[in-house]
Write an enzyme that holds these catalytic residues in place. Structure first.
Site, PDB file in Angstrom:
ATOM      1  N   PRO A 175       0.789  -1.235   0.000  1.00 30.31           N
ATOM      2  CA  PRO A 175       0.000   0.000   0.000  1.00 30.31           C
ATOM      3  C   PRO A 175       0.818   1.280   0.000  1.00 30.31           C
ATOM      4  CG  PRO A 175       0.042  -0.910   2.200  1.00 30.31           C
ATOM      5  CD  PRO A 175       0.779  -1.890   1.331  1.00 30.31           C
ATOM      6  N   GLY A 176       2.147   1.232   0.181  1.00 30.92           N
ATOM      7  CA  GLY A 176       2.951   2.416  -0.077  1.00 30.92           C
ATOM      8  C   GLY A 176       3.705   3.029   1.080  1.00 30.92           C
ATOM      9  N   SER A 177       3.718   2.415   2.251  1.00 35.47           N
ATOM     10  CA  SER A 177       4.437   3.011   3.382  1.00 35.47           C
ATOM     11  C   SER A 177       5.943   3.026   3.117  1.00 35.47           C
ATOM     12  CB  SER A 177       4.122   2.256   4.673  1.00 35.47           C
ATOM     13  OG  SER A 177       4.412   0.875   4.535  1.00 35.47           O
ATOM     14  N   LYS A 178       6.471   1.949   2.551  1.00 35.42           N
ATOM     15  CA  LYS A 178       7.906   1.924   2.226  1.00 35.42           C
ATOM     16  C   LYS A 178       8.212   2.875   1.072  1.00 35.42           C
ATOM     17  CE  LYS A 178       8.386  -2.936   3.631  1.00 35.42           C
ATOM     18  NZ  LYS A 178       6.923  -3.251   3.702  1.00 35.42           N
ATOM     19  N   ASP A 230       2.915  -6.810 -13.545  1.00 32.59           N
ATOM     20  CA  ASP A 230       3.323  -7.984 -12.783  1.00 32.59           C
ATOM     21  C   ASP A 230       4.823  -7.867 -12.536  1.00 32.59           C
ATOM     22  OD1 ASP A 230       4.157 -10.493 -11.922  1.00 32.59           O
ATOM     23  OD2 ASP A 230       2.681 -11.555 -13.130  1.00 32.59           O
ATOM     24  N   CYS A 309       7.489 -10.454   5.150  1.00 31.42           N
ATOM     25  CA  CYS A 309       6.976 -10.460   6.523  1.00 31.42           C
ATOM     26  C   CYS A 309       6.666 -11.893   6.923  1.00 31.42           C
ATOM     27  CB  CYS A 309       5.758  -9.545   6.669  1.00 31.42           C
ATOM     28  SG  CYS A 309       4.505  -9.751   5.403  1.00 31.42           S
TER      29      CYS A 309
END
Length: 777
Positions: A175-178, A230, A309
């Site tokens: 989702p874009g936190s990194k 992809d 993770c």
């Protein structure tokens, strides 16, 4: 009317039943999984005598962690605000018989820019005692000044050692936190409006790409591009170098692959009941293909971080070992033991074994029956040769266990590319006819094939200009040989047009240097000679240009040379918006707050220097009269129309904010106003010491300062709201529908509009397996 009332009651009953079912189902999940415990006990990843602590930590809720964005000079002011106001209020609190520990900085994160507390997300959202803190988090998160991010998720970008000139690829970005961290590091020097580098953030899920756009847009960077491919067959891009086409190789690559997510059990309770060893076996092949595609596109001397993770060696060390073996010495694991002092981690393992979901163990590929060869692959086992295994230095991999520092579970490995990949040495040239060749690469799939074959029978990915399935659906005839028929009487049928989440993306059209738009803009704003006109783009070929955006020089290079290879979702930062009211003052384009920090260094006129008191007036009053400003600012406000309101910090007065503030404004006949989004207003007011807390009834608490007693209306003001429409390429839902300077909502129902943004702000979206639809927790 009675039928409508009956229908509404029925709807409410259904909603209530659904929520009761969700609540009951979630509460009924027991945090037990015997197969999980047996598997990890047998593998011995946890040090002796610590397994009970490990399992106990896995059952505890995950602490809340926040990260202050580091690329803005406002970061220090936000940190000061947190320490002096909000963190002090949290000390010695007791909520639901739980003592609230004072927030502590993460010992290994630089400059105290990341903090954690034992308060759960649920308590933060629901407790009236924490309402003030919760509003701060929501508001600052939406403004891009804070990210609520899991602690271990912050590690991979830190290990990339990013510099402002680096070209960066984030392969599985949503989702874009990194991704946000990568952008921050790229903009570490605020004096450089256009860093030489850029971030290309990719995700395979089109819907999640728009969530990624929402995250990236908060940071207002001209150096970010979101694409939809992809990752295992992301196309090779070309750039123009001194007038010649060359392959784009990235200096840094973040390869945070889809995984089984057993390191996230503390926040994703579903994993407890869904975890089996089959998850890792199914994902191993995909993870390896993505990693291979990553190192193919990495520049020699570049660095790639591979992370999951998951704690499972099948997804971790097995992928790294297979990658190192196939590289034939082109890759090596970097020793990062000293890069994050204070971080506790376990070294990677050099031996492991496989277990099926039925409990059957395999120590070596030779033990696997042929009936299981489609599920279990040779690359899942450690190398047999002890010397080769020792040369890999798998102990340099880092595994973070939850009980060591009260975090989630995580795995990370840093790879450095020393030479071209062996199959690239054998096939150095681009093959434009590869898409029609019988030796074309295998289609992207979720099968467990490992890497491209280095033999002539398999064409390596990097030697192919574009995989067949990634070809543009609008320019399918571009590479047809001369003289071939284009009338659909022969050849394959035309490919179907791809629908992107129900919307077709608008084109990216760069303005020419002599575009008539610049004639008035140049003189009106007195742009500096070095202003990069060629970096300005719009999203329409025809008609009036409504918004103008800017990208960095290198991103422009990428866009111009790869329009038929890439599915671009969004790029650039908005710098101007059309406003017909401005034509009478000499320019039909007003400044946009999103791009003011990028654009302002080039603007040499229409700048009003304001004081702290002026900023307070402008942000707390709707249309203050000019005489409300101090004499210096009042004297400068001579020209009508769009203006820049600039606060320059005074180092001799430490009581005032020590960071520059730049606001877009409008000077009318007798009044002046700031065009600033609501949450950004709150951000600046907090830095100025003004209380902006609202109680649960939505009533603004009165401040001691008479100027801040103003308007509840301000809090409902959406004049310049910058909330992102996830279904329309990141465009604003509240953009003007006409050429007037006033905003009109594109949603028919304001209640639904409010609900939509509440959901965006409040719900944390996360998926342990990114190939599954995301879930809300």
């Amino acid at each position: 009317i009675s039928d409508i009332i009956s229908f509404l009651w029925l709807t409410l009953d259904i909603v209530a039943l659904v929520f009761q079912g969700w609540g009951a189902g979630y509460a009924d999940i027991v945090k037990e999984n015997k197969l999980f415990e047996h598997y990890y006990k047998e593998l011995g990843l946890v040090p002796d005598g610590e397994f009970d602590q490990f399992m106990e930590a896995m059952r505890e809720p995950l602490p809340s962690t926040i990260r202050i964005t580091g690329y803005k000079s406002h970061a220090k002011e936000i940190l000061h605000c947190l320490k002096e106001k909000y963190f002090k209020d949290l000390q010695e609190l007791e909520i639901e018989e739980q003592k609230i520990d004072a927030p502590q900085p993460l010992s290994w994160y630089p400059d105290e820019q990341a903090w954690h507390t034992n308060i759960s997300r649920k308590i933060i959202r629901k407790s009236p005692l924490l309402e003030k803190f919760h509003q701060f988090l929501v508001s600052e998160t939406e403004s891009g000044n804070i990210s609520r991010q899991e602690a271990v998720s912050m590690i991979p970008p830190l290990l990339l050692s990013i510099q402002p000139h680096h070209k960066i690829l984030d392969m599985c970005a949503a989702p874009g936190s990194k991704t946000a961290q990568l952008i921050e590091m790229l903009h570490s020097d605020m004096d450089i409006p256009f860093p030489e580098g850029f971030v290309i953030a990719n995700d395979v899920d089109n819907k999640r790409c728009y969530l990624l756009v929402h995250q990236a847009k908060r940071l207002n960077s001209p150096c970010i591009m979101v694409v939809n491919h992809d990752a295992s067959c992301i196309p090779t891009l070309q750039v123009d170098v001194d007038g010649k086409k060359d392959v784009l190789y990235y200096d840094r690559i973040l390869c945070d692959v889809p995984c089984s997510g057993d390191g996230t059990m503390r926040k994703n309770i579903d994993v407890w009941k869904k975890w089996t060893t089959s998850n890792s076996l199914h994902l191993h092949g995909l993870q390896l293909r993505i990693a291979v595609r990553g190192v193919e596109q990495l520049a020699v001397g570049g660095r790639m971080v591979y992370s999951t993770c998951s704690l499972n060696p099948i997804e971790d060390e097995a992928v790294i070992a297979a990658l190192l073996e196939k590289s034939e010495g082109a890759l090596e694991l970097a020793d990062c033991s000293g890069d994050l002092p204070g971080l506790k981690w376990m070294p990677g393992v050099t031996s492991w074994k496989l277990m099926t979901k039925e409990g059957q163990w395999f120590l070596d590929w030779s033990e696997v029956p042929s009936s299981r060869h489609t599920q279990i692959r040779p690359t899942m086992f450690p190398p047999k040769d002890p010397e080769k295994l020792a040369d890999m230095h798998l102990e340099r991999c880092m595994r973070i266990l939850p009980h060591h520092q009260n975090t989630g579970g995580f795995f990370v490995a840093v790879l450095v590319k020393k030479a071209p990949m062996p199959w690239n040495k054998r096939y150095p040239k681009l093959r434009k006819d590869a898409s029609s060749s019988s030796a074309a690469p295998t289609k992207c799939s979720t099968e467990t094939s490992a890497v491209p074959s280095p033999t002539p029978e398999g064409t390596p990915q990097e030697a192919v200009e574009d995989p067949p399935e990634e070809k543009s659906d609008t320019k399918g005839t571009e590479e047809a040989p001369k003289g071939s028929k284009q009338d659909k009487l022969c050849g394959p049928p035309p490919s179907k047009k791809i629908k992107l989440f129900g919307y077709k993306e608008d084109p990216f059209v760069f303005l020419t240097e002599d575009d008539p738009v610049f004639t008035t803009i140049q003189s009106f704003y007195d742009l500096a000679p070095g202003f990069p006109k060629l970096n300005v783009l719009t999203r329409t070929h025809d008609g009036k240009k409504r918004h103008l955006y800017m990208v960095s020089k290198e991103l422009r290079n990428v866009l111009l040379n790869n329009s038929e290879r890439m599915k671009v979702i969004n790029t650039g930062v908005k710098v101007w918006s059309r406003n017909s009211d401005g034509e009478e003052f000499g320019c039909a384009f007003r400044l946009a707050q999103e791009g003011i920090y990028t654009l302002q260094p080039y603007i040499r006129s229409r700048i009003i220097q304001v004081s702290v008191e002026d900023v307070k007036v402008l942000l707390t009053q709707e249309n203050p009269f000019l005489n409300k400003l101090e004499d210096k600012a009042h004297a400068q406000a001579k020209e009508m129309g769009t203006i820049v309101l600039k606060y320059i910090p005074n180092p001799n007065n430490p009581a005032e904010p020590q960071c520059p503030i730049q606001l877009c404004g409008w000077r009318g006949k007798t009044s002046i106003r700031a065009f600033v989004p609501r949450n950004e207003r709150f951000h600046y007011l907090r830095m100025l010491g003004v209380e902006v807390f609202r109680d649960k009834q939505g009533l603004g608490q009165k401040s001691k300062d008479a100027e801040t007693e103003a308007n509840d209306k301000m809090e409902r003001d959406v004049e310049e709201g910058e909330d992102v429409d996830l279904e329309n390429g990141g465009e604003n839902l509240s953009e003007p529908q006409t050429d007037s300077g006033l905003k009109e909502s594109s949603m028919a129902c304001p209640i639904l509009e409010k609900l939509f943004f509440v959901v965006l702000s409040e719900v944390e979206i996360y998926s342990p397996c990114r190939w599954l639809p995301f879930s809300c927790s």
